[in-house]
Motif scaffolding. Sequence first.
Motif, PDB file in Angstrom:
ATOM      1  N   GLY A  26     -31.316   6.086 -10.858  1.00 23.13           N
ATOM      2  CA  GLY A  26     -30.816   4.990 -10.028  1.00 23.13           C
ATOM      3  C   GLY A  26     -29.304   4.905 -10.033  1.00 23.13           C
ATOM      4  N   GLN A  27     -28.637   6.059 -10.110  1.00 24.49           N
ATOM      5  CA  GLN A  27     -27.177   6.085 -10.175  1.00 24.49           C
ATOM      6  C   GLN A  27     -26.619   7.150  -9.243  1.00 24.49           C
ATOM      7  OE1 GLN A  27     -25.275   5.991 -14.131  1.00 24.49           O
ATOM      8  NE2 GLN A  27     -27.333   5.907 -15.006  1.00 24.49           N
ATOM      9  N   THR A  28     -25.329   6.998  -8.937  1.00 21.44           N
ATOM     10  CA  THR A  28     -24.603   8.091  -8.304  1.00 21.44           C
ATOM     11  C   THR A  28     -24.086   8.990  -9.419  1.00 21.44           C
ATOM     12  OG1 THR A  28     -22.467   6.956  -8.403  1.00 21.44           O
ATOM     13  CG2 THR A  28     -23.872   6.519  -6.479  1.00 21.44           C
ATOM     14  N   VAL A  29     -23.654  10.182  -9.064  1.00 26.26           N
ATOM     15  CA  VAL A  29     -23.129  11.091 -10.086  1.00 26.26           C
ATOM     16  C   VAL A  29     -21.829  10.540 -10.675  1.00 26.26           C
ATOM     17  CG1 VAL A  29     -21.738  12.561  -8.555  1.00 26.26           C
ATOM     18  CG2 VAL A  29     -22.775  13.556 -10.607  1.00 26.26           C
ATOM     19  N   LEU A  30     -21.159   9.639  -9.956  1.00 29.87           N
ATOM     20  CA  LEU A  30     -19.898   9.073 -10.448  1.00 29.87           C
ATOM     21  C   LEU A  30     -20.096   8.245 -11.704  1.00 29.87           C
ATOM     22  CD1 LEU A  30     -17.559   9.921  -8.666  1.00 29.87           C
ATOM     23  CD2 LEU A  30     -19.493   9.469  -7.195  1.00 29.87           C
ATOM     24  N   THR A  31     -21.215   7.532 -11.785  1.00 34.98           N
ATOM     25  CA  THR A  31     -21.481   6.729 -12.975  1.00 34.98           C
ATOM     26  C   THR A  31     -22.367   7.484 -13.960  1.00 34.98           C
ATOM     27  OG1 THR A  31     -23.323   5.651 -11.811  1.00 34.98           O
ATOM     28  CG2 THR A  31     -21.200   4.518 -11.811  1.00 34.98           C
ATOM     29  N   TYR A  32     -23.180   8.408 -13.461  1.00 39.45           N
ATOM     30  CA  TYR A  32     -24.098   9.167 -14.320  1.00 39.45           C
ATOM     31  C   TYR A  32     -23.341  10.161 -15.188  1.00 39.45           C
ATOM     32  CZ  TYR A  32     -27.832  12.452 -15.573  1.00 39.45           C
ATOM     33  OH  TYR A  32     -28.699  13.277 -16.250  1.00 39.45           O
ATOM     34  N   ASP A  33     -22.414  10.907 -14.607  1.00 42.48           N
ATOM     35  CA  ASP A  33     -21.630  11.886 -15.363  1.00 42.48           C
ATOM     36  C   ASP A  33     -20.273  12.054 -14.692  1.00 42.48           C
ATOM     37  OD1 ASP A  33     -20.607  13.880 -16.899  1.00 42.48           O
ATOM     38  OD2 ASP A  33     -22.246  15.310 -16.596  1.00 42.48           O
ATOM     39  N   PRO A  34     -19.337  11.117 -14.973  1.00 47.90           N
ATOM     40  CA  PRO A  34     -18.056  11.121 -14.251  1.00 47.90           C
ATOM     41  C   PRO A  34     -17.184  12.332 -14.522  1.00 47.90           C
ATOM     42  CG  PRO A  34     -18.068   9.459 -15.991  1.00 47.90           C
ATOM     43  CD  PRO A  34     -19.463   9.975 -15.894  1.00 47.90           C
ATOM     44  N   GLY A  35     -17.492  13.096 -15.563  1.00 52.04           N
ATOM     45  CA  GLY A  35     -16.690  14.277 -15.849  1.00 52.04           C
ATOM     46  C   GLY A  35     -17.239  15.550 -15.258  1.00 52.04           C
ATOM     47  N   SER A  36     -18.360  15.465 -14.560  1.00 51.22           N
ATOM     48  CA  SER A  36     -18.988  16.667 -14.009  1.00 51.22           C
ATOM     49  C   SER A  36     -18.222  17.173 -12.789  1.00 51.22           C
ATOM     50  CB  SER A  36     -20.440  16.380 -13.622  1.00 51.22           C
ATOM     51  OG  SER A  36     -20.490  15.464 -12.540  1.00 51.22           O
ATOM     52  N   SER A  37     -18.457  18.443 -12.458  1.00 53.06           N
ATOM     53  CA  SER A  37     -17.771  19.017 -11.300  1.00 53.06           C
ATOM     54  C   SER A  37     -18.152  18.289 -10.017  1.00 53.06           C
ATOM     55  CB  SER A  37     -18.107  20.505 -11.172  1.00 53.06           C
ATOM     56  OG  SER A  37     -19.494  20.693 -10.968  1.00 53.06           O
ATOM     57  N   GLY A  38     -19.423  17.842  -9.926  1.00 55.36           N
ATOM     58  CA  GLY A  38     -19.862  17.120  -8.740  1.00 55.36           C
ATOM     59  C   GLY A  38     -19.127  15.809  -8.564  1.00 55.36           C
ATOM     60  N   ALA A  39     -18.975  15.053  -9.659  1.00 55.32           N
ATOM     61  CA  ALA A  39     -18.274  13.771  -9.589  1.00 55.32           C
ATOM     62  C   ALA A  39     -16.815  13.973  -9.200  1.00 55.32           C
ATOM     63  CB  ALA A  39     -18.367  13.041 -10.936  1.00 55.32           C
ATOM     64  N   LEU A  40     -16.163  14.948  -9.834  1.00 54.97           N
ATOM     65  CA  LEU A  40     -14.756  15.189  -9.540  1.00 54.97           C
ATOM     66  C   LEU A  40     -14.563  15.622  -8.081  1.00 54.97           C
ATOM     67  CD1 LEU A  40     -13.796  17.073 -12.821  1.00 54.97           C
ATOM     68  CD2 LEU A  40     -13.277  14.704 -12.228  1.00 54.97           C
ATOM     69  N   SER A  41     -15.509  16.412  -7.569  1.00 57.72           N
ATOM     70  CA  SER A  41     -15.400  16.870  -6.181  1.00 57.72           C
ATOM     71  C   SER A  41     -15.549  15.713  -5.203  1.00 57.72           C
ATOM     72  CB  SER A  41     -16.466  17.928  -5.896  1.00 57.72           C
ATOM     73  OG  SER A  41     -16.284  19.048  -6.734  1.00 57.72           O
ATOM     74  N   TYR A  42     -16.504  14.806  -5.472  1.00 53.58           N
ATOM     75  CA  TYR A  42     -16.670  13.655  -4.579  1.00 53.58           C
ATOM     76  C   TYR A  42     -15.464  12.718  -4.660  1.00 53.58           C
ATOM     77  CZ  TYR A  42     -21.292  14.641  -2.745  1.00 53.58           C
ATOM     78  OH  TYR A  42     -22.328  15.198  -2.066  1.00 53.58           O
ATOM     79  N   PHE A  43     -14.858  12.586  -5.865  1.00 59.08           N
ATOM     80  CA  PHE A  43     -13.632  11.810  -5.977  1.00 59.08           C
ATOM     81  C   PHE A  43     -12.564  12.386  -5.049  1.00 59.08           C
ATOM     82  CE2 PHE A  43     -14.635   9.889 -10.268  1.00 59.08           C
ATOM     83  CZ  PHE A  43     -14.399   8.585  -9.887  1.00 59.08           C
ATOM     84  N   GLU A  44     -12.400  13.716  -5.089  1.00 64.85           N
ATOM     85  CA  GLU A  44     -11.362  14.351  -4.282  1.00 64.85           C
ATOM     86  C   GLU A  44     -11.686  14.266  -2.790  1.00 64.85           C
ATOM     87  OE1 GLU A  44      -8.493  15.193  -5.200  1.00 64.85           O
ATOM     88  OE2 GLU A  44      -8.841  14.930  -7.340  1.00 64.85           O
ATOM     89  N   ALA A  45     -12.975  14.440  -2.444  1.00 73.54           N
ATOM     90  CA  ALA A  45     -13.357  14.340  -1.024  1.00 73.54           C
ATOM     91  C   ALA A  45     -13.079  12.929  -0.497  1.00 73.54           C
ATOM     92  CB  ALA A  45     -14.830  14.695  -0.855  1.00 73.54           C
ATOM     93  N   ALA A  46     -13.410  11.916  -1.297  1.00 75.75           N
ATOM     94  CA  ALA A  46     -13.162  10.526  -0.881  1.00 75.75           C
ATOM     95  C   ALA A  46     -11.661  10.273  -0.730  1.00 75.75           C
ATOM     96  CB  ALA A  46     -13.752   9.561  -1.912  1.00 75.75           C
ATOM     97  N   ARG A  47     -10.909  10.825  -1.651  1.00 77.91           N
ATOM     98  CA  ARG A  47      -9.447  10.666  -1.583  1.00 77.91           C
ATOM     99  C   ARG A  47      -8.905  11.305  -0.303  1.00 77.91           C
ATOM    100  NH1 ARG A  47      -5.418   9.439  -4.919  1.00 77.91           N
ATOM    101  NH2 ARG A  47      -3.441  10.519  -4.744  1.00 77.91           N
ATOM    102  N   GLU A  48      -9.417  12.493   0.021  1.00 79.38           N
ATOM    103  CA  GLU A  48      -8.972  13.193   1.221  1.00 79.38           C
ATOM    104  C   GLU A  48      -9.330  12.402   2.479  1.00 79.38           C
ATOM    105  OE1 GLU A  48      -9.309  17.721   3.043  1.00 79.38           O
ATOM    106  OE2 GLU A  48     -10.243  17.258   1.118  1.00 79.38           O
ATOM    107  N   ILE A  49     -10.547  11.843   2.511  1.00 79.93           N
ATOM    108  CA  ILE A  49     -10.981  11.041   3.662  1.00 79.93           C
ATOM    109  C   ILE A  49     -10.085   9.811   3.818  1.00 79.93           C
ATOM    110  CG2 ILE A  49     -12.822   9.488   4.443  1.00 79.93           C
ATOM    111  CD1 ILE A  49     -14.821  11.586   3.343  1.00 79.93           C
ATOM    112  N   ALA A  50      -9.801   9.137   2.694  1.00 78.71           N
ATOM    113  CA  ALA A  50      -8.979   7.931   2.754  1.00 78.71           C
ATOM    114  C   ALA A  50      -7.561   8.253   3.232  1.00 78.71           C
ATOM    115  CB  ALA A  50      -8.936   7.269   1.377  1.00 78.71           C
TER     116      ALA A  50
END
Length: 343
Positions: free
Chosen positions: A289-313
């Motif tokens: 019941g979590q996103t990867v951001l809260t489930y494992d914030p240090g994982s490659s998936g979480a870091l990639s979504y952080f960067e994608a969101a930053r790029e979109i913003a």
Amino acid sequence: MRSDANIAGPMTDPVPGPRTESAGEDVSRETPTPMDDTPIGRAAQLAVEALGRAGEGLPRPERTRIMVVANQKGGVGKTTTTVNLAASLALHGARVLVIDLDPQGNASTALGIDHHAEVPSIYDVLVESKPLSDVVQPVPDVEGLFCAPATIDLAGAEIELVSLVARESRLQRAIQAYEQPLDYILIDCPPSLGLLTVNALVAGAEVLIPIQCEYYALEGLGQLLRNVDLVRGHLNPDLHVSTILLTMYDGRTRLASQVAEEVRSHFGSEVLRTSIPRSVRISEAPSYGQTVLTYDPGSSGALSYFEAAREIALRGVGVRYDVHHAHTTGAQNDQHSMTEGTQ
């Protein structure tokens, strides 16, 4: 691609033979290994850095950006992309609403939102004209993130909408009447091009298309793009494809790089520089019941979504994205995918 084999440091002396110790020195005493020289230490370090970046905040859009996440091919990462981008933007300080238009309700599940049959849902908004504010729920653990859940009732909405007045614009009217301030609305569409998806396309201004780095990646996209053109021509002149996100990128395969090159040559500047790696952590997170951001914030998936969101913003306010930083992240993704993809 450089090898990741020695990233944690050599386990034995580079030169065979016994260590030379000074007389009387405690042989068990060695120079402490820095914490980030171990896999666990690196993950912790990445998590701290990721959460630190999340606290930085990003420029707020002048008006609410409504992004429709669509691709009629199943299994390309639509829902995963919707919830993880939404969580990333919220962790960066934005107020974000996820509207779950897929009758399967996977986005609601991934955000930890209850969506059994009795819960007020987006079905009530579309078919019963209930105010959107009556069905929106805050997402646990992520401040500033909200969800309008889907229930199984939505499966019949395609048929029920046919006979209703202004059937294509009911979601648009509900969003316009929603009075809470929002920076982003992300709409997770079903893997089809029926009335639910048309409602999303009429309500939104931007279309975000996740494309998986697999064979037949571009198959079927032509019909989606034609539908976008039709909706723009007849119902929503502001609609445009603003963002293409490459998902399930596996740096170990030549196919992934070939697909990425083909997509970039086809769509050009709409393609985000950041791609999302194939990651076990991303797949595991929804079952908790979590996103990867809260489930494992240090994982490659979480870091990639952080960067994608930053790029979109940053794209949304006309700021040029840091190409060097994106390439560095891409290289990290390649390294992570070599190790995490097999975990």
